[in-house]
Scaffold this motif. Structure first.
Motif, PDB file in Angstrom:
ATOM      1  N   MET A  45     -43.789  -1.121  23.531  1.00 42.17           N
ATOM      2  CA  MET A  45     -45.196  -1.520  23.467  1.00 42.17           C
ATOM      3  C   MET A  45     -45.396  -3.005  23.777  1.00 42.17           C
ATOM      4  O   MET A  45     -46.523  -3.448  23.962  1.00 42.17           O
ATOM      5  N   ARG A  46     -44.315  -3.786  23.806  1.00 41.45           N
ATOM      6  CA  ARG A  46     -44.398  -5.217  24.131  1.00 41.45           C
ATOM      7  C   ARG A  46     -43.274  -5.557  25.110  1.00 41.45           C
ATOM      8  O   ARG A  46     -42.317  -6.233  24.752  1.00 41.45           O
ATOM      9  N   PRO A  47     -43.366  -5.088  26.356  1.00 44.99           N
ATOM     10  CA  PRO A  47     -42.257  -5.258  27.308  1.00 44.99           C
ATOM     11  C   PRO A  47     -41.929  -6.708  27.652  1.00 44.99           C
ATOM     12  O   PRO A  47     -40.816  -7.002  28.079  1.00 44.99           O
ATOM     13  N   ASN A  48     -42.847  -7.632  27.453  1.00 40.37           N
ATOM     14  CA  ASN A  48     -42.582  -9.041  27.760  1.00 40.37           C
ATOM     15  C   ASN A  48     -42.092  -9.836  26.558  1.00 40.37           C
ATOM     16  O   ASN A  48     -41.869 -11.035  26.655  1.00 40.37           O
ATOM     17  N   TYR A  49     -41.930  -9.161  25.407  1.00 43.16           N
ATOM     18  CA  TYR A  49     -41.472  -9.824  24.189  1.00 43.16           C
ATOM     19  C   TYR A  49     -39.956  -9.942  24.218  1.00 43.16           C
ATOM     20  O   TYR A  49     -39.250  -9.015  24.586  1.00 43.16           O
ATOM     21  N   GLY A  50     -39.447 -11.067  23.837  1.00 44.59           N
ATOM     22  CA  GLY A  50     -37.999 -11.247  23.730  1.00 44.59           C
ATOM     23  C   GLY A  50     -37.452 -12.134  24.828  1.00 44.59           C
ATOM     24  O   GLY A  50     -38.158 -12.601  25.713  1.00 44.59           O
ATOM     25  N   MET A  51     -36.157 -12.344  24.728  1.00 45.32           N
ATOM     26  CA  MET A  51     -35.483 -13.271  25.624  1.00 45.32           C
ATOM     27  C   MET A  51     -34.897 -12.542  26.835  1.00 45.32           C
ATOM     28  O   MET A  51     -34.363 -11.449  26.713  1.00 45.32           O
ATOM     29  N   LYS A  52     -34.996 -13.181  27.965  1.00 44.24           N
ATOM     30  CA  LYS A  52     -34.454 -12.651  29.209  1.00 44.24           C
ATOM     31  C   LYS A  52     -32.933 -12.558  29.096  1.00 44.24           C
ATOM     32  O   LYS A  52     -32.286 -13.409  28.496  1.00 44.24           O
ATOM     33  N   ASP A  53     -32.364 -11.516  29.673  1.00 42.71           N
ATOM     34  CA  ASP A  53     -30.909 -11.362  29.720  1.00 42.71           C
ATOM     35  C   ASP A  53     -30.401 -12.139  30.931  1.00 42.71           C
ATOM     36  O   ASP A  53     -30.739 -11.826  32.064  1.00 42.71           O
ATOM     37  N   TYR A  54     -29.590 -13.146  30.691  1.00 40.37           N
ATOM     38  CA  TYR A  54     -29.114 -14.018  31.768  1.00 40.37           C
ATOM     39  C   TYR A  54     -27.761 -13.590  32.329  1.00 40.37           C
ATOM     40  O   TYR A  54     -27.181 -14.288  33.149  1.00 40.37           O
ATOM     41  N   LEU A  55     -27.245 -12.439  31.922  1.00 39.67           N
ATOM     42  CA  LEU A  55     -25.899 -12.021  32.294  1.00 39.67           C
ATOM     43  C   LEU A  55     -25.661 -12.025  33.803  1.00 39.67           C
ATOM     44  O   LEU A  55     -24.681 -12.573  34.277  1.00 39.67           O
ATOM     45  N   PHE A  56     -26.530 -11.435  34.588  1.00 42.25           N
ATOM     46  CA  PHE A  56     -26.320 -11.358  36.027  1.00 42.25           C
ATOM     47  C   PHE A  56     -27.269 -12.266  36.801  1.00 42.25           C
ATOM     48  O   PHE A  56     -27.587 -12.013  37.953  1.00 42.25           O
ATOM     49  N   SER A  57     -27.717 -13.326  36.155  1.00 36.61           N
ATOM     50  CA  SER A  57     -28.630 -14.263  36.794  1.00 36.61           C
ATOM     51  C   SER A  57     -27.870 -15.494  37.262  1.00 36.61           C
ATOM     52  O   SER A  57     -27.035 -16.033  36.540  1.00 36.61           O
ATOM     53  N   ALA A  58     -28.182 -15.919  38.457  1.00 38.23           N
ATOM     54  CA  ALA A  58     -27.622 -17.168  38.960  1.00 38.23           C
ATOM     55  C   ALA A  58     -28.591 -18.277  38.557  1.00 38.23           C
ATOM     56  O   ALA A  58     -29.683 -18.384  39.083  1.00 38.23           O
ATOM     57  N   VAL A  59     -28.187 -19.071  37.575  1.00 34.74           N
ATOM     58  CA  VAL A  59     -29.038 -20.139  37.077  1.00 34.74           C
ATOM     59  C   VAL A  59     -28.413 -21.460  37.499  1.00 34.74           C
ATOM     60  O   VAL A  59     -27.268 -21.754  37.150  1.00 34.74           O
ATOM     61  N   PRO A  60     -29.137 -22.256  38.269  1.00 34.99           N
ATOM     62  CA  PRO A  60     -28.563 -23.483  38.804  1.00 34.99           C
ATOM     63  C   PRO A  60     -28.364 -24.596  37.772  1.00 34.99           C
ATOM     64  O   PRO A  60     -27.622 -25.533  38.003  1.00 34.99           O
ATOM     65  N   ASP A  61     -29.013 -24.444  36.617  1.00 36.24           N
ATOM     66  CA  ASP A  61     -29.042 -25.555  35.666  1.00 36.24           C
ATOM     67  C   ASP A  61     -29.313 -24.992  34.276  1.00 36.24           C
ATOM     68  O   ASP A  61     -30.185 -24.136  34.093  1.00 36.24           O
ATOM     69  N   LEU A  62     -28.595 -25.482  33.280  1.00 38.11           N
ATOM     70  CA  LEU A  62     -28.797 -25.054  31.902  1.00 38.11           C
ATOM     71  C   LEU A  62     -30.214 -25.369  31.437  1.00 38.11           C
ATOM     72  O   LEU A  62     -30.793 -24.641  30.632  1.00 38.11           O
ATOM     73  N   ASN A 108     -34.394 -25.799   9.164  1.00 33.68           N
ATOM     74  CA  ASN A 108     -32.988 -25.671   9.511  1.00 33.68           C
ATOM     75  C   ASN A 108     -32.827 -25.215  10.956  1.00 33.68           C
ATOM     76  O   ASN A 108     -33.531 -24.306  11.415  1.00 33.68           O
ATOM     77  N   THR A 109     -31.893 -25.839  11.643  1.00 32.57           N
ATOM     78  CA  THR A 109     -31.618 -25.512  13.040  1.00 32.57           C
ATOM     79  C   THR A 109     -31.065 -24.098  13.154  1.00 32.57           C
ATOM     80  O   THR A 109     -30.226 -23.679  12.359  1.00 32.57           O
ATOM     81  N   LEU A 110     -31.541 -23.374  14.168  1.00 29.55           N
ATOM     82  CA  LEU A 110     -31.018 -22.054  14.470  1.00 29.55           C
ATOM     83  C   LEU A 110     -30.148 -22.146  15.717  1.00 29.55           C
ATOM     84  O   LEU A 110     -30.501 -22.835  16.671  1.00 29.55           O
ATOM     85  N   VAL A 111     -29.000 -21.481  15.704  1.00 30.99           N
ATOM     86  CA  VAL A 111     -28.086 -21.526  16.838  1.00 30.99           C
ATOM     87  C   VAL A 111     -27.885 -20.094  17.330  1.00 30.99           C
ATOM     88  O   VAL A 111     -27.583 -19.190  16.550  1.00 30.99           O
ATOM     89  N   VAL A 112     -28.040 -19.918  18.643  1.00 30.83           N
ATOM     90  CA  VAL A 112     -27.834 -18.623  19.263  1.00 30.83           C
ATOM     91  C   VAL A 112     -26.847 -18.791  20.411  1.00 30.83           C
ATOM     92  O   VAL A 112     -26.875 -19.797  21.113  1.00 30.83           O
ATOM     93  N   THR A 113     -25.950 -17.810  20.576  1.00 33.58           N
ATOM     94  CA  THR A 113     -24.958 -17.853  21.646  1.00 33.58           C
ATOM     95  C   THR A 113     -25.250 -16.756  22.647  1.00 33.58           C
ATOM     96  O   THR A 113     -25.358 -15.575  22.279  1.00 33.58           O
ATOM     97  N   LEU A 114     -25.413 -17.137  23.910  1.00 38.75           N
ATOM     98  CA  LEU A 114     -25.635 -16.182  24.991  1.00 38.75           C
ATOM     99  C   LEU A 114     -24.287 -15.910  25.640  1.00 38.75           C
ATOM    100  O   LEU A 114     -23.703 -16.797  26.248  1.00 38.75           O
ATOM    101  N   THR A 115     -23.791 -14.700  25.492  1.00 42.00           N
ATOM    102  CA  THR A 115     -22.469 -14.388  26.029  1.00 42.00           C
ATOM    103  C   THR A 115     -22.577 -13.919  27.480  1.00 42.00           C
ATOM    104  O   THR A 115     -23.541 -13.233  27.845  1.00 42.00           O
ATOM    105  N   PRO A 116     -21.580 -14.272  28.278  1.00 43.56           N
ATOM    106  CA  PRO A 116     -21.611 -13.848  29.681  1.00 43.56           C
ATOM    107  C   PRO A 116     -21.266 -12.376  29.836  1.00 43.56           C
ATOM    108  O   PRO A 116     -20.725 -11.766  28.995  1.00 43.56           O
TER     109      PRO A 116
END
Length: 116
Positions: A45-62, A108-116
């Motif tokens: 019901m909210r297809p644009n909610y959440g974080m993009k999956d960067y696994l197969f994305s070519a990202v030129p810059d962090l 408090n800082t939140l830390v998330v790890t995006l795995t390849p």
């Protein structure tokens, strides 16, 4: 005025048989974690909610990833202010630190790890 809502992750209070609630900054912490841990398209019901999956994305810059995450958080959780920092660890994972404030108070800082 207290802001109150359902806690994240969902839990049931066994004695009252109701969902556990949280309030104020704890509630917003749950909103942030929910957005960070939800993949875009995961909620029907909210297809644009959440974080993009960067696994197969070519990202030129962090910075591109950090900007997209910050913009998504700001759009979905407008009551908080965000600053992000990121790094790539020795495993090739992107580690994102989310510095956030609610009502002008740093939380408090939140830390998330995006795995390849």
């Amino acid at each position: 005025m207290t802001t109150k809502g359902i806690s994240f992750p969902l839990e049931v209070d066994a004695t009252r048989r109701t969902l556990i609630t949280s309030e104020d900054a704890d509630l917003y912490r749950g909103h942030i974690l929910s957005w960070l841990l939800t993949d875009k398209g995961e909620r029907i019901m909210r297809p644009n909610y959440g974080m993009k999956d960067y696994l197969f994305s070519a990202v030129p810059d962090l910075g591109v990833i950090l900007t997209e995450i910050r913009e998504g958080l700001e759009e979905n959780i407008p009551d908080c202010q965000f600053q992000l920092q990121g790094s790539i660890n020795e495993l090739g994972e992107v580690v994102v630190s989310v510095y956030w404030a609610w009502k002008g108070e740093d939380q408090n800082t939140l830390v998330v790890t995006l795995t390849p």
